[in-house]
Design a protein around this motif. Structure first.
Motif, short mmCIF file in Angstrom:
data_model
loop_
_atom_site.label_atom_id
_atom_site.label_comp_id
_atom_site.label_asym_id
_atom_site.label_seq_id
_atom_site.Cartn_x
_atom_site.Cartn_y
_atom_site.Cartn_z
N ALA A 1 -13.64 7.82 40.87
CA ALA A 1 -12.79 8.57 41.80
C ALA A 1 -13.60 8.99 43.02
O ALA A 1 -14.75 9.43 42.90
N GLU A 2 -12.99 8.86 44.17
CA GLU A 2 -13.67 9.21 45.43
C GLU A 2 -13.99 10.70 45.52
O GLU A 2 -14.96 11.09 46.16
N THR A 3 -13.18 11.52 44.90
CA THR A 3 -13.32 12.97 45.05
C THR A 3 -14.22 13.62 44.00
O THR A 3 -14.35 14.84 43.99
N PHE A 4 -14.84 12.83 43.14
CA PHE A 4 -15.68 13.38 42.08
C PHE A 4 -17.13 13.03 42.34
O PHE A 4 -17.42 11.94 42.83
N PRO A 5 -18.07 13.92 42.00
CA PRO A 5 -19.50 13.59 42.17
C PRO A 5 -19.84 12.29 41.43
O PRO A 5 -19.24 11.97 40.41
N ASP A 6 -20.80 11.55 41.94
CA ASP A 6 -21.09 10.24 41.35
C ASP A 6 -22.26 10.25 40.37
O ASP A 6 -22.89 9.23 40.14
N GLU A 7 -22.52 11.38 39.75
CA GLU A 7 -23.57 11.47 38.73
C GLU A 7 -22.94 11.48 37.34
O GLU A 7 -22.01 12.24 37.08
#
Length: 80
Positions: free
Chosen positions: A43-49
């Protein structure tokens, strides 16, 4: 014990719940921890860790926003 108090989590964790709700065709769909993590990380709106995704999933479980049956996750009714 159940309470009528509103459930409150940090906004980014509530956002994680909304992402999972929007990606599931119905609330009875089972999905794995890995699937939930992949949905959040995609998801674009969630942190990518991945640690953030796992933390969000655990908080959602601890708070009753998600529940687990036989190792699979399910979404708790968003109206409650």
């Amino acid at each position: 014990m159940w309470s009528n108090e509103p459930r409150s989590l940090p906004d980014w964790i509530e956002d994680a719940y909304q992402i999972l709700v929007s990606e599931m065709p119905d609330q009875q769909t089972d999905f794995s921890h890995d699937q939930a993590q992949d949905l959040l990380l995609g998801a674009e709106t969630f942190p990518d860790e991945s640690a953030d995704a796992e933390y969000a999933i655990e908080r959602l479980l601890d708070s009753g926003w998600l529940y687990e049956v036989d190792g699979e996750l399910r979404i708790t009714d968003p109206e409650n």
